[in-house]
Structure formats: C-alpha cells, structure tokens
Design a protein around this motif. Structure first.
Motif, PDB file in Angstrom:
ATOM      1  N   ALA A 148       0.836  -1.202   0.000  1.00 35.97           N
ATOM      2  CA  ALA A 148       0.000   0.000   0.000  1.00 35.97           C
ATOM      3  C   ALA A 148       0.868   1.249   0.000  1.00 35.97           C
ATOM      4  CB  ALA A 148      -0.943  -0.003   1.201  1.00 35.97           C
ATOM      5  N   LEU A 149       1.931   1.229   0.805  1.00 33.54           N
ATOM      6  CA  LEU A 149       2.817   2.388   0.861  1.00 33.54           C
ATOM      7  C   LEU A 149       3.492   2.621  -0.485  1.00 33.54           C
ATOM      8  CD1 LEU A 149       4.304   1.710   4.396  1.00 33.54           C
ATOM      9  CD2 LEU A 149       3.045   3.770   3.740  1.00 33.54           C
ATOM     10  N   GLU A 150       3.892   1.556  -1.146  1.00 30.36           N
ATOM     11  CA  GLU A 150       4.513   1.715  -2.465  1.00 30.36           C
ATOM     12  C   GLU A 150       3.514   2.274  -3.466  1.00 30.36           C
ATOM     13  OE1 GLU A 150       6.270  -2.128  -3.059  1.00 30.36           O
ATOM     14  OE2 GLU A 150       7.974  -1.632  -1.757  1.00 30.36           O
ATOM     15  N   ALA A 151       2.280   1.757  -3.409  1.00 35.62           N
ATOM     16  CA  ALA A 151       1.252   2.276  -4.306  1.00 35.62           C
ATOM     17  C   ALA A 151       0.977   3.749  -4.035  1.00 35.62           C
ATOM     18  CB  ALA A 151      -0.040   1.472  -4.156  1.00 35.62           C
ATOM     19  N   ALA A 152       1.207   4.154  -2.784  1.00 37.76           N
ATOM     20  CA  ALA A 152       0.968   5.546  -2.407  1.00 37.76           C
ATOM     21  C   ALA A 152       2.168   6.439  -2.695  1.00 37.76           C
ATOM     22  CB  ALA A 152       0.618   5.624  -0.918  1.00 37.76           C
ATOM     23  N   GLY A 153       3.155   5.907  -3.390  1.00 40.50           N
ATOM     24  CA  GLY A 153       4.299   6.708  -3.798  1.00 40.50           C
ATOM     25  C   GLY A 153       5.448   6.740  -2.806  1.00 40.50           C
ATOM     26  N   CYS A 154       5.561   5.718  -1.960  1.00 38.24           N
ATOM     27  CA  CYS A 154       6.642   5.683  -0.977  1.00 38.24           C
ATOM     28  C   CYS A 154       7.655   4.605  -1.329  1.00 38.24           C
ATOM     29  CB  CYS A 154       6.109   5.385   0.420  1.00 38.24           C
ATOM     30  SG  CYS A 154       4.857   6.541   0.984  1.00 38.24           S
ATOM     31  N   ASP A 155       8.909   4.862  -0.971  1.00 39.61           N
ATOM     32  CA  ASP A 155       9.919   3.811  -1.005  1.00 39.61           C
ATOM     33  C   ASP A 155      10.005   3.225   0.399  1.00 39.61           C
ATOM     34  OD1 ASP A 155      12.011   5.781  -3.180  1.00 39.61           O
ATOM     35  OD2 ASP A 155      10.627   4.131  -3.670  1.00 39.61           O
ATOM     36  N   VAL A 185      -6.868  -5.247   3.258  1.00 48.31           N
ATOM     37  CA  VAL A 185      -7.982  -4.972   2.357  1.00 48.31           C
ATOM     38  C   VAL A 185      -7.625  -3.826   1.415  1.00 48.31           C
ATOM     39  CG1 VAL A 185     -10.382  -4.175   2.226  1.00 48.31           C
ATOM     40  CG2 VAL A 185      -9.713  -5.842   3.968  1.00 48.31           C
ATOM     41  N   VAL A 186      -7.075  -2.751   1.959  1.00 47.00           N
ATOM     42  CA  VAL A 186      -6.801  -1.595   1.087  1.00 47.00           C
ATOM     43  C   VAL A 186      -5.635  -1.869   0.142  1.00 47.00           C
ATOM     44  CG1 VAL A 186      -7.780  -0.007   2.782  1.00 47.00           C
ATOM     45  CG2 VAL A 186      -5.311  -0.297   2.681  1.00 47.00           C
ATOM     46  N   ALA A 187      -4.781  -2.838   0.506  1.00 43.73           N
ATOM     47  CA  ALA A 187      -3.681  -3.203  -0.397  1.00 43.73           C
ATOM     48  C   ALA A 187      -4.118  -4.221  -1.439  1.00 43.73           C
ATOM     49  CB  ALA A 187      -2.509  -3.767   0.420  1.00 43.73           C
ATOM     50  N   GLY A 188      -5.392  -4.561  -1.430  1.00 48.83           N
ATOM     51  CA  GLY A 188      -5.902  -5.515  -2.411  1.00 48.83           C
ATOM     52  C   GLY A 188      -5.518  -6.955  -2.107  1.00 48.83           C
ATOM     53  N   MET A 189      -5.196  -7.246  -0.839  1.00 50.71           N
ATOM     54  CA  MET A 189      -4.756  -8.606  -0.503  1.00 50.71           C
ATOM     55  C   MET A 189      -5.801  -9.366   0.304  1.00 50.71           C
ATOM     56  SD  MET A 189      -0.746  -7.795   0.269  1.00 50.71           S
ATOM     57  CE  MET A 189      -0.441  -9.298   1.181  1.00 50.71           C
ATOM     58  N   ALA A 190      -7.052  -8.918   0.285  1.00 51.08           N
ATOM     59  CA  ALA A 190      -8.090  -9.633   1.032  1.00 51.08           C
ATOM     60  C   ALA A 190      -8.649 -10.806   0.249  1.00 51.08           C
ATOM     61  CB  ALA A 190      -9.205  -8.676   1.422  1.00 51.08           C
ATOM     62  N   ASP A 191      -8.057 -11.086  -0.907  1.00 52.06           N
ATOM     63  CA  ASP A 191      -8.475 -12.280  -1.648  1.00 52.06           C
ATOM     64  C   ASP A 191      -7.698 -13.502  -1.151  1.00 52.06           C
ATOM     65  OD1 ASP A 191      -6.523 -11.375  -4.635  1.00 52.06           O
ATOM     66  OD2 ASP A 191      -6.077 -11.288  -2.492  1.00 52.06           O
ATOM     67  N   GLY A 192      -6.752 -13.259  -0.239  1.00 52.16           N
ATOM     68  CA  GLY A 192      -5.957 -14.361   0.295  1.00 52.16           C
ATOM     69  C   GLY A 192      -6.583 -14.924   1.556  1.00 52.16           C
ATOM     70  N   GLY A 207      -2.424  11.159   1.373  1.00 51.68           N
ATOM     71  CA  GLY A 207      -3.654  11.504   0.664  1.00 51.68           C
ATOM     72  C   GLY A 207      -4.031  10.441  -0.356  1.00 51.68           C
ATOM     73  N   TRP A 208      -3.753   9.217  -0.065  1.00 52.10           N
ATOM     74  CA  TRP A 208      -3.906   8.118  -1.029  1.00 52.10           C
ATOM     75  C   TRP A 208      -5.250   7.441  -0.874  1.00 52.10           C
ATOM     76  CZ3 TRP A 208      -3.986   2.665   0.081  1.00 52.10           C
ATOM     77  CH2 TRP A 208      -3.835   1.841  -1.043  1.00 52.10           C
ATOM     78  N   ARG A 209      -5.740   6.876  -1.966  1.00 48.94           N
ATOM     79  CA  ARG A 209      -6.906   6.010  -1.928  1.00 48.94           C
ATOM     80  C   ARG A 209      -6.589   4.744  -2.716  1.00 48.94           C
ATOM     81  NH1 ARG A 209      -7.961   8.598   1.640  1.00 48.94           N
ATOM     82  NH2 ARG A 209      -9.540  10.179   1.915  1.00 48.94           N
ATOM     83  N   PRO A 210      -7.082   3.588  -2.287  1.00 50.67           N
ATOM     84  CA  PRO A 210      -6.879   2.381  -3.102  1.00 50.67           C
ATOM     85  C   PRO A 210      -7.514   2.569  -4.484  1.00 50.67           C
ATOM     86  CG  PRO A 210      -8.047   1.865  -1.052  1.00 50.67           C
ATOM     87  CD  PRO A 210      -7.878   3.330  -1.085  1.00 50.67           C
ATOM     88  N   GLN A 211      -6.801   2.134  -5.528  1.00 47.47           N
ATOM     89  CA  GLN A 211      -7.330   2.254  -6.881  1.00 47.47           C
ATOM     90  C   GLN A 211      -7.597   0.876  -7.436  1.00 47.47           C
ATOM     91  OE1 GLN A 211      -7.874   5.117  -8.271  1.00 47.47           O
ATOM     92  NE2 GLN A 211      -6.475   6.620  -7.377  1.00 47.47           N
ATOM     93  N   GLY A 212      -8.745   0.714  -8.060  1.00 40.59           N
ATOM     94  CA  GLY A 212      -9.028  -0.550  -8.744  1.00 40.59           C
ATOM     95  C   GLY A 212      -9.068  -1.757  -7.827  1.00 40.59           C
ATOM     96  N   THR A 213      -9.367  -1.536  -6.539  1.00 41.13           N
ATOM     97  CA  THR A 213      -9.497  -2.681  -5.632  1.00 41.13           C
ATOM     98  C   THR A 213     -10.968  -2.976  -5.445  1.00 41.13           C
ATOM     99  OG1 THR A 213      -7.613  -1.732  -4.465  1.00 41.13           O
ATOM    100  CG2 THR A 213      -8.735  -3.541  -3.377  1.00 41.13           C
ATOM    101  N   ARG A 214     -11.337  -4.235  -5.528  1.00 40.74           N
ATOM    102  CA  ARG A 214     -12.748  -4.579  -5.459  1.00 40.74           C
ATOM    103  C   ARG A 214     -12.944  -5.711  -4.458  1.00 40.74           C
ATOM    104  NH1 ARG A 214     -15.432  -8.501  -7.709  1.00 40.74           N
ATOM    105  NH2 ARG A 214     -17.678  -8.328  -8.037  1.00 40.74           N
ATOM    106  N   LEU A 215     -13.962  -5.561  -3.606  1.00 38.57           N
ATOM    107  CA  LEU A 215     -14.253  -6.617  -2.632  1.00 38.57           C
ATOM    108  C   LEU A 215     -15.753  -6.567  -2.346  1.00 38.57           C
ATOM    109  CD1 LEU A 215     -12.651  -8.716  -0.990  1.00 38.57           C
ATOM    110  CD2 LEU A 215     -12.497  -7.038   0.861  1.00 38.57           C
ATOM    111  N   ALA A 216     -16.484  -7.506  -2.925  1.00 33.13           N
ATOM    112  CA  ALA A 216     -17.952  -7.445  -2.836  1.00 33.13           C
ATOM    113  C   ALA A 216     -18.455  -8.191  -1.604  1.00 33.13           C
ATOM    114  CB  ALA A 216     -18.564  -8.036  -4.110  1.00 33.13           C
TER     115      ALA A 216
END
Lengths: 207, 253, 464
Positions: B29-36, B239-246, B124-133
């Motif tokens: 999530a941090l990397e997606a938010a532009g962090c190293d 969940v916000v990192a898109g890893m709730a499918d595991g 100021g990040w938001r998850p992009q393209g993450t889906r969990l119904a």
C-alpha cells in the motif's frame, strides 16, 4: 501537633500565593465559562419549557398578580382531586391575600398534603426554583408534602445559574435549588417519582 | 515530478511472527501511495510489554534502542495503533527526565505514524481498482482510537474499495478485552468481554471483521472461531492493499 | 480473605449481577451520551473543570483555611481529622454530646471510606439510611457496589424480597414504584425522629463556608432539617473557591452521572439555623478529613483529587461491567477505585486492581475532569514492579523478553523459532490447546503462524 496543624503543614508549599492573587487566579479560571444551550430565546419560555420536560415533570400556571394566588392554588388542588387545604408559610405577602376558598393548615402532615413556598429566584437554564430559609420561610414543609406548590415573580427569573443573586451575609442557613420532583433511579436505574420528597410540583408564575 | 517519500516500516512483534502478510500489505500500500519502503533490519520490539507491566527501566531501554534504529528516517510507519501509540505518545513521556534522549524521542515520535493514518492523511492516497464485494464490520482498536485519533482514516480508505460495504457494529468503540498481557493474566474477565464483542460482531451479520491492531484481531478471531462463527477476519491494510483475496486470519494452513 | 481473582470469578458466574449491571450502566451510558451531545462546549467545559480542581489542589492549604474562616463566621464548628479513626471519633463525640440515640444518614461515600456505619454501630447509635440504595444495602448488610447507585448489584426481584422481609407494610405486586413507596413509608418516621443528621458534601465552598449536597430524592433535606445537629463529613479535596466554581462543576456532575442537567435537589448548608428561622438544626459541624489525601497529592496522585464522584468511569469500564463493584474489594470500585484503593488500603493487598485493566482509555475519555486514569494506573504498576510485588512468572517473562529484544540477532532467531514451534502444535489454521498459554486457549483459539517464516526473514530473502 493537632490534626489541623499536621494537615496544613503537609499542604504548605514554598510559594504561598497571597489571598488577592489566589482570588484573581480563581476568577480568571471561571471567566467566560461554557454554558449549555437554552431551551428557548426568552427567559420565560426557556424556564417554562424546562418545567414541562418529563425529567422535571412540573405543571405550571400564570397569574397577573399575587392577589390571584389563592384562586390558582384552589384550581390546582381541585384539578388534582385533592381537598382545598394546604400549608402556607408565615409570609406577609401571603397574609395579604384572600384565602377564604382554601383552608390554611398550621403544619403540613408527615406525609401527603400540599405546601406552598415563595421562591427567591428561578433559573431558565435548568427550570430550577431557588428557596431560602427565612423567618417567614421554613424548609421542611417543602419536602414533607406530596404536592409542592411554588410561587415565583416573573421579575425574579434569571437566565443562568450564575445569575441567581447570592444572599448578602450572613445569609440563610439553607438554600435549595428545586429542579423537578423528588425521584430515584436506585432500583435498576429506573426512574420513579416521589422517592421521599414531593411527587408533584406546581409552579405559579406571577406577572 | 513528485519526490517519493522514504518510509521505514516498523513491523511489530505480532505481525512479524503471527501474520507477515500484514507487513507485506503495508509495504504494498505504501509503495502504491508513492513511498519507497525500507525495513530497518535491527528493529525489535517497541517495549510495550515492559511499559504496561510497570517495568519503566526496561521500557526506557527498549525505547532508546528503537529510537536509535528509527531516527535516521524521515517517516516511520507502523501497522498497529498500540505500537505506534507507544512510540508517539509514550516514548517522550517515559524519557521526559532524560535530557539526552528526550529530544530524540520527540523527534521520532513526531515522525511516527500508524499506517492507515499515514496513507490517508500524509499521502492523501486512496486504493485504486481494488474490489471486494462483501460486507464488513469495523472495530476501532482502543490505542489507535484514543491515543492517536484513528477513526475516520480507515473508513475513508475502505470507502474507496469498490463494492465493499461497511455495516454498523454495536459497540464498535468498546474494548475487545485483549489489553496485551491482560488477556492472559485475567483470562476469565477477558473472556467475558470478548464474548460480548463476538456476539455483537455476529449480530452485525458482516462477512468480514476489520481492525487496525493484530492483537485485537487475534483475540476476536480466536473467540469467533471457538464459537463457530463464519466471520472472516483481516487487518484493514490487507484490504486496502488488495490482498483480502488471500487467507484470512487463521486460514493459513 | 478472598483474592481479587476469586471475587471476580464469583461475580462472573453471577447471572443476576450481570443483568443488574447491564440495566443500570446501559441506561447511564445512553443518558450521558445524550446530555453531552446537547452541550456543544462540553470538551472545553471539561478542561476548565480540570483546571479549577487543579488550582484548588495546588492551593489546598489556603482554601481550607478560607473555608474554615467562612464556615465559622456562619456559625459552623469546623473539625479536622488526619485519619479515618480520628474522623469517626469526632463524629461519635458530637453524637454523644448531643445524646443522640439515632442518626439519619444521607449518602456519603466518604462515610463508607472512614467506616462510619461500623463506628456508629460500635457506639450503640442507631443508624437510619435515608438514601434508597443505602437503605437497601443496610437491609442486606452489604457495602455499596457503585458510588452513585450503591445497590446497582441488586435486581428488582432481590430488592422486592428484602423489602417484604423487613418493611412494616410491604408493597403489593412487583412494580418498582410500589417498592419505592414502601421505603418511603418505612423510613419516614425514623428519618424525622433522628437526633443527628449526617451528610457528606459534594462541594465545600471556601468563600461562603457552605456545604453542598446533591440528591434526587430529597432525603438529604428531610434528614438535615429536623435534627438538632447536622454533621458533614467531607474529604479535604471537596473545596471549591466560590459558588460560581461549584456551579461549573455541578453542570459537569449531573450530566456525567445520570445525564440530567442538575439533580432534583441542590442544597447549600451554611451554618445552623439563623435567629428567627423556623426550622433547622441548632448546631452544624463540618469534619474535614485527610485520610491519605495529602499523601496522594505529594506522591503523584494529585490529579486523582480532581474527582467529583460522578461514576462515569465505572459505567463505561469493560472490566467493571463484567465483575461489578464488590469484586474490587474496597470502598470505591471501577477505574477511580483502582487508583484510590491502593492509596487508601495499601498496594500489596491490592496490586491486582491496577493490573486488571486493558488500558483502553474510555474512563479518561468520559471523566468530566479529565483524570488521566490509565497513566495513574500505570504508575501503580511501576510502583508494584519497583517493590517486587509482581509474581515471579511475570517478572521472569518480562526480563526474558527484554533481554531478547535487546539483541536484533537473538530477536530474529527467537521469533523464527517461535513461529516454527507454534506451527508444530497446531492442526489446520488454529491452535486450541497450548501448554503455558492456557490463559488464551482456555477461552479462544489461537491462529497459527503461516509457513514461510517471519516477516523480517521473508523480507530479507526477497530483497536479496
């Protein structure tokens, strides 16, 4: 060493603020203190709105002058199905009224009955009435009676608790703010009216 | 071109041993938010066990060590409200009498963030393209809530996960009864508290239980599982990192 | 003598207690929330209330002297007591001088704290408890279990049974109103016939010398007007500078305790009856009691002296709500009790109290004077550690942990070994029985660590 000396010695600090500085600091701590919102804009409306809250449970009546007080009392007692008699404190303002329609009792019965008091002030913020002991006002009848009637002049209504004039020294032995009827929540937190004190409070607003 | 932030990830003992996925999710999530993301190799424990047991000297020793490991970094991010709270709120307090270490503690405290608060408020990040119904109930862990003011940040992040719906949880701010060593020192009382919490979670009807502290999550997940509930439990950052499918907590076979 | 854990276990097994606690604290929580929401500046008012109390505590000597002067000028006799025993002796002496056969008491937790009911019994002086809840526990021969609702631990059914056994004309049916009515009848005559009335004080006003009581029932007034003598027993920290300051704190008190703007009766008693007044006592006494408060002030517990005895902390405490008040074993229960009891009764006998806490912080959040209860509880844990009162298993465990985390290599190694060990004792994703961790697995399952090792090891491998 007496207990007093021991306690004061234990509390002594190296820098003792003088009385004036202490009073200033205390006053500053209170200045501009926060108040809750009022039930209405006008003092009278806010006061009456509070009286009508279920948590306070008081009824009220409005009359133009003290002359009409006996009628208001008779009306209330009749409306409650109570006999037309009550305890009146030895206040000259009451002596000046015509009580022929209502029997004046010399004392209030140990339980039951009705008693009237004249409040020295009332507070819009809370719907409270302020009663002081005086040579013309005992305190006990206000707590023995089942029906508590309190007369208050509209000019003596104030907005906030802070606005109630403090008695000038030496002051009465007891001042009580009455905010509704006696009640208790001691059994399972459920509210019950008339725990030891009055079960009914009727306020007569004069003027 | 916006400069990427460098953040040090302080992973915490429980995540390190019991659920490394949370650490990887935080990093993702941090990397997606532009962090190293850097993981200082010499990190150990923030000292919370000593702190809460009354061993102030032991807590101070752990604090000094952790400060030394983390103070070279511009930002420190922690996937736990209680550990982040220990560093942010308590390090300056316990080192208040130490003129050499107090400024260093204050400096690190000012740069330490719980991960969800960091992603939301700093990046100021938001998850992009993450889906969990699915539906989820949110438990506000006490340290994060009351020491760090974490309440809206996770909900704002989760609102950006497509089709995920948060349902109301009765008593969402009520302690779950974990309390660190409390749950093993006073197990019967802890159990009574977590039973009520589990009942509330089941009553919410939510598919998932989410929170920001692994200790709380393990406590609630363990009770839900013992009760035979079907609620699946994740750390919010997964969940916000898109890893709730595991696999959820307890599903790693 | 039972331990805290024994009492807590007993309480946890008591289904009736749980029902009683839930009914009362649930209502209290809801009502407080409504009252606070209706007061937009409540947070600022809280901060101010805390500042007022801190100012008083910092200048307590000066304010006590001012109170003494004002009260004396109003005709009150002021006494000072260092200890509980001294305080009781003073009260008994006053009662004896008044040839009192019975006293009427309105509720005072301070009276409980100093053991006044016992002292009165020893002196052969009859005691009429006029507060309904205090009357209930007097009949049950128990101590209070909550500072605002002393009989919180009793269900209506239990109260009904008590009243039927003890009241002269018991109630009909099972309605709470009928029970309250029965108590009203039963207590009235005795209450009005008492020779001495004893009350506490919610506040003592320094500049007027008044003692302030706050009740819903009117029992304070009924028990403090008729008798010849009125005795007030109050902790020295009850002082406030002026009526205005008392007003600010009164706004916080009722809202935090019951959700009301004010209680039904707020009375200010300043001296015996004035010349010409029609009723009221001939004598008024105030007993100013230290009982450890000056020591608390010196030993890091000054913030605890802010307490205005509203009970909000315990109403919101997840531990109190499970075990009730008696399990705490002291006069005061809940979070404030967990801070006060080691100070009043010693840490050694009470080290469980600061430990039986999850440190969730809700108590401080709802405290109207922002007492840092978790911090004060941690302070007791630190004292307990320094004095070696913690069990050996805890000390060794923490010492071992501290040693491990001091070495990054040892930490990484032990973490990896721990993860592997937990995997070997589990089946599927969960561990349901774990030696040495029975405290956890007795009541819930433990999710097992996944394969692949610790985060630090996996990260190091991926980045190589």
């Amino acid at each position: 060493m007496s207990a007093r000396e021991a306690i004061l010695r234990a509390l002594a600090s190296p820098i003792q603020a003088d009385a004036a500085a202490l009073a200033r600091e205390a006053a500053m701590l209170l200045a501009g203190n926060e108040r809750p919102p009022l039930a209405a804009e006008s003092v009278t409306e806010a006061f009456l709105a509070n009286l009508s809250l279920p948590s306070i449970g008081a009824t009220h009546d409005r009359i133009a002058s003290m002359e009409q007080l006996p009628d208001a009392v008779a009306r209330y007692l009749a409306g409650q199905g109570e006999p037309a008699r009550l305890y009146l404190p030895p206040d000259p303002r009451l002596d000046a009224c015509d009580w022929s329609a209502v029997e004046r009792l010399p004392t209030v019965p140990m339980d039951g009955g009705a008693a009237l008091a004249i409040a020295v002030a009332a507070v819009a913020e809370t719907g409270s009435l302020v009663l002081d002991t005086a040579t013309t006002a005992p305190m006990l009848p206000n707590f023995l009676a089942l029906h508590h009637l309190i007369a208050i002049e509209r000019a003596r209504l104030v907005r906030w608790l802070e606005d109630v004039p403090l008695p000038s020294p030496p002051g009465p032995r007891q001042r009580t703010w009455v905010t509704g009827v006696s009640g208790t929540t001691d059994i399972e937190g459920q509210y019950v009216r008339g725990a030891h004190g009055p079960r009914f409070l009727h306020v007569v607003l004069i003027g | 071109m916006t400069e990427r932030r460098t953040v040090a990830l302080f992973v915490t003992c429980l995540v390190n041993v019991m659920r490394p996925r949370i650490g990887f999710a935080a990093a993702a999530a941090l990397e997606a938010a532009g962090c190293d993301v850097v993981v200082p190799r010499d990190q150990t424990c923030c000292g919370q066990p000593a702190l809460n047991s009354g061993d102030r000297e032991g807590a101070k020793a752990a604090a000094r060590r952790t400060i030394a490991v983390l103070e070279g970094y511009e930002h420190v991010v922690v996937p736990s409200g209680s550990c982040a709270g220990t560093i942010r709120a308590h390090y300056p307090e316990i080192l208040a009498d130490d003129p050499a270490w107090l400024p260093r503690a204050q400096a690190v405290a000012a740069r330490t963030w719980e991960v969800l608060a960091f992603l939301d408020e700093v990046c100021g990040w938001r998850p992009q393209g993450t889906r969990l119904a699915v539906t989820a109930a949110y438990h506000d862990s006490c340290s994060g809530l009351r020491e760090l003011g974490i309440k809206r940040q996770p909900r704002r992040l989760l609102a950006a996960v497509d089709e995920l719906r948060l349902v109301p949880l009765e008593g969402d701010e009520t302690c779950c009864g974990f309390g660190g060593t409390f749950c093993v020192k006073y197990p019967a009382i802890s159990n009574a508290i977590v039973e009520e919490k589990a009942a509330a979670i089941e009553a919410s009807g939510a598919d998932l239980l989410l929170s920001g502290d692994l200790g709380c999550l393990m406590n609630m997940a363990g009770k839900l599982h013992r009760r035979g509930a079907s609620t699946r439990v994740f750390h919010t950052v997964e969940v916000v990192a898109g890893m709730a499918d595991g696999p959820a907590i307890g599903e790693d076979a | 003598m039972s331990s805290f854990t024994d009492r807590a276990d007993g309480a946890l097994a008591d289904r009736q207690l749980k029902i009683a606690i839930e009914r009362t604290t649930g209502t209290a929580q809801a009502k407080r929330a409504v009252a606070v929401a209706a007061f937009p500046d409540f947070e600022a008012a809280r901060a101010r209330a805390a500042a007022i109390k801190d100012h008083v505590v910092a200048n307590l000597g000066a304010y006590l002297e001012q109170f003494e002067a004002s009260a004396t000028a109003a005709g009150t006799q002021v006494h000072w007591a260092r200890t509980a025993d001294e305080a009781c002796a003073i009260v008994i002496d006053i009662c004896r001088a008044a040839e009192a056969r019975s006293v009427a008491r309105s509720k005072s937790m301070l009276g409980e704290e100093i053991g006044l009911p016992h002292a009165l019994a020893e002196a052969g002086i009859g005691r009429v408890e006029t507060d309904l809840a205090e009357h209930i526990i007097q009949l049950a021969d128990e101590r209070p279990s909550h500072i605002v609702w002393p009989a919180l631990h009793k269900t209506r059914e239990q109260v009904s049974e008590l009243f039927r056994r003890h009241h002269r004309t018991p109630h009909e049916g099972e309605e709470i109103a009928a029970m309250a009515e029965s108590a009203r009848r039963h207590l009235r005559e005795a209450m009005l016939a008492a020779d001495v009335g004893i009350s506490g004080a919610n506040f003592l006003i320094a500049d007027t010398g008044a003692a302030v009581t706050v009740t819903n029932e009117g029992n304070a007034e009924l028990s403090l007007v008729p008798p010849r003598v009125h005795i007030v027993t109050a902790g020295i920290e009850k002082i406030v500078p002026s009526t205005g300051h008392a007003i600010h704190l009164l706004r916080m008190l009722a809202r935090s305790a019951t959700g009301a703007a004010l209680t039904q009766y707020t009375s200010f008693f300043a001296g015996p009856r004035r010349a010409g007044e029609i009723d009221g006592p001939q004598e008024m006494h105030v007993v100013l009691i230290d009982n450890g408060r000056t020591r608390m002030r010196e030993e890091g517990l000054a913030e605890m002296l802010r307490c205005i005895r509203c009970g909000a902390c315990m109403n919101h405490c997840v531990v109190f709500r499970q075990i009730g008040g008696h399990a705490y074993g002291g006069t005061y229960p809940g979070p404030m009790g967990a801070v006060l009891t080691p100070a009043l009764d010693g840490l050694t006998a009470n080290r469980d109290l600061p430990n039986a806490c999850t440190m969730n912080g809700k108590c401080q959040e709802v405290c109207p004077v922002d007492i840092p209860l978790p911090t004060l509880l941690r302070g007791w844990r630190e004292k307990s550690w320094r004095e070696g009162l913690e069990p050996t298993a805890t000390r060794s465990g923490i010492n071992a942990w501290n040693r491990m985390i001091a070495s990054p290599r040892l930490y990484r190694l032990m973490s990896a070994m721990g993860a592997r060990a937990l995997r070997t004792v589990s089946r599927g994703g969960w561990i349901s029985r774990l030696p040495l961790a029975g405290g956890w697995t007795r009541h819930r399952d433990l999710p097992r660590p996944p394969a692949g090792g610790t985060f630090l090891d996996q990260w190091a491998k991926r980045r190589r």
